[in-house]
Write an enzyme that holds these catalytic residues in place. Structure first.
Site, PDB file in Angstrom:
ATOM      1  CG  ASP A 121      -0.312  -0.369   2.512  1.00 57.48           C
ATOM      2  OD1 ASP A 121       0.933  -0.506   2.565  1.00 57.48           O
ATOM      3  OD2 ASP A 121      -1.036  -0.529   3.511  1.00 57.48           O
TER       4      ASP A 121
ATOM      5  CG  ASP B 145       7.002   5.966   5.906  1.00 53.49           C
ATOM      6  OD1 ASP B 145       7.328   7.055   5.441  1.00 53.49           O
ATOM      7  OD2 ASP B 145       6.753   5.806   7.118  1.00 53.49           O
TER       8      ASP B 145
ATOM      9  CG  PHE C 292      -0.371   9.044   9.441  1.00 54.61           C
ATOM     10  CD1 PHE C 292       0.606   8.077   9.620  1.00 54.61           C
ATOM     11  CD2 PHE C 292      -1.707   8.696   9.630  1.00 54.61           C
ATOM     12  CE1 PHE C 292       0.259   6.782   9.982  1.00 54.61           C
ATOM     13  CE2 PHE C 292      -2.059   7.405   9.995  1.00 54.61           C
ATOM     14  CZ  PHE C 292      -1.078   6.448  10.169  1.00 54.61           C
ATOM     15  CB  VAL C 293      -2.032   8.863   3.694  1.00 52.43           C
ATOM     16  CG1 VAL C 293      -1.572  10.153   3.043  1.00 52.43           C
ATOM     17  CG2 VAL C 293      -0.970   7.779   3.529  1.00 52.43           C
TER      18      VAL C 293
ATOM     19  NE  ARG D 278      -6.610  -2.203   8.621  1.00 49.19           N
ATOM     20  CZ  ARG D 278      -5.285  -2.115   8.599  1.00 49.19           C
ATOM     21  NH1 ARG D 278      -4.682  -1.672   7.515  1.00 49.19           N
ATOM     22  NH2 ARG D 278      -4.569  -2.449   9.643  1.00 49.19           N
TER      23      ARG D 278
HETATM   24  P1  IMP Z   1       8.204   1.438   6.057  1.00 50.51           P
HETATM   25  O1  IMP Z   1       8.833   0.192   6.576  1.00 50.51           O
HETATM   26  O2  IMP Z   1       8.640   2.662   6.832  1.00 50.51           O
HETATM   27  O3  IMP Z   1       8.365   1.643   4.572  1.00 50.51           O
HETATM   28  O4  IMP Z   1       6.688   1.355   6.431  1.00 50.51           O
HETATM   29  C1  IMP Z   1       5.785   0.736   5.678  1.00 50.51           C
HETATM   30  C2  IMP Z   1       4.533   0.439   6.484  1.00 50.51           C
HETATM   31  O5  IMP Z   1       4.248   1.451   7.472  1.00 50.51           O
HETATM   32  C3  IMP Z   1       3.363   0.436   5.553  1.00 50.51           C
HETATM   33  O6  IMP Z   1       3.149  -0.839   4.998  1.00 50.51           O
HETATM   34  C4  IMP Z   1       2.224   0.888   6.437  1.00 50.51           C
HETATM   35  O7  IMP Z   1       1.674  -0.217   7.119  1.00 50.51           O
HETATM   36  C5  IMP Z   1       2.869   1.790   7.461  1.00 50.51           C
HETATM   37  N1  IMP Z   1       2.744   3.223   7.093  1.00 50.51           N
HETATM   38  C6  IMP Z   1       3.720   4.042   6.669  1.00 50.51           C
HETATM   39  N2  IMP Z   1       3.264   5.275   6.426  1.00 50.51           N
HETATM   40  C7  IMP Z   1       1.935   5.245   6.678  1.00 50.51           C
HETATM   41  C8  IMP Z   1       0.883   6.236   6.589  1.00 50.51           C
HETATM   42  O8  IMP Z   1       1.066   7.406   6.222  1.00 50.51           O
HETATM   43  N3  IMP Z   1      -0.360   5.797   6.930  1.00 50.51           N
HETATM   44  C9  IMP Z   1      -0.632   4.533   7.344  1.00 50.51           C
HETATM   45  N4  IMP Z   1       0.324   3.581   7.437  1.00 50.51           N
HETATM   46  C10 IMP Z   1       1.592   3.937   7.103  1.00 50.51           C
HETATM   47 MG    MG Z   2       1.273  -2.134   5.319  1.00 50.67          MG
END
Ligand code: IMP
Ligand code: MG
Length: 197
Positions: A106, A109, A158-159, A171
């Site tokens: 989805d 980040d 934050f989305v 969701r």
């Molecule tokens: P990463 O490991 O930092 O890339 O984080 C990825 C995971 O963090 C995603 O699969 C989401 O579950 C969660 N996440 C990161 N940013 C957001 C956001 O803005 N809204 C909701 N969930 C997020």
């Molecule tokens: Mg996720």
């Protein structure tokens, strides 16, 4: 929202907005791209529970190929949410050895989660392995991610919605919105429900 008083704007709790129509159109474009790239093949699309299932479900229904699906569930643990330390809660139910695999996320980040998943999947010797991410919050990237299929670049907000949650809520919003007023959500996790569904 139409109020032009700057103080009102400062209190506007919502930032970026992706409408259901904008998402649908972009998902359709990505699906067509995947169908072209994998013509004559039968890729396995892997979705990361729970957030990516909404994107996966819409995406695969627009891919005109005999795709297969699988799911993996993970949890982050260690120090803080972005430790990069991830544990598998539910593993895939099929072998991906010698298969064409597309990991569907989805949002990317920091990139730590996808990087861990790619290493885990690569160890199982797929024939090919690519990443498809609906949202790319690239300004927050810690590790470079090979993102072959990308929906939207988004700012550092934050989305929520279309699978993305805050404490398990939101969701089911049909579109995606950026939350400016995180204090409101931290005070009451359901503060934003009513006006934006
Ligand atoms: P990463 O490991 O930092 O890339 O984080 C990825 C995971 O963090 C995603 O699969 C989401 O579950 C969660 N996440 C990161 N940013 C957001 C956001 O803005 N809204 C909701 N969930 C997020
Ligand atoms: Mg996720």
């Amino acid at each position: 929202m139409a109020d032009e008083d700057p103080q009102e704007q400062a209190r506007d709790p919502v930032g970026l907005v992706l409408t259901p129509e904008a998402i649908e159109q972009r998902v359709d474009e990505i699906a067509k791209q995947i169908a072209r790239d994998y013509a004559g093949r039968s890729p396995i699309l892997i979705s990361v529970l729970k957030g990516s299932t909404f994107f996966l479900a819409d995406l695969v229904r627009r891919i005109d190929l005999p795709v297969r699906l699988d799911f993996i569930a993970i949890t982050s643990y260690g120090e803080g949410a972005h430790s990069g330390v991830v544990r598998i809660l539910k593993d895939l139910s099929m072998s991906i050895e010698n298969e064409d695999v597309i990991l569907v996320e989805d949002i990317i980040d920091t990139g730590l989660t996808v990087t861990y998943l790619l290493a885990t999947l690569q160890a199982r010797r797929p024939r090919s392995l690519e990443v498809c991410g609906l949202l790319d919050k690239s300004v927050r990237r810690i590790i470079e991610v090979p993102l072959k299929y990308k929906g939207f670049d988004i700012p550092d907000e934050f989305v929520i919605g279309y699978g993305l949650d805050f404490q398990g809520r939101y969701r089911n919003l049909r579109g995606i919105i950026g939350v400016r007023d995180m204090d409101a959500l931290n005070t009451d996790a359901e503060a934003l429900v009513a006006p934006y569904v």
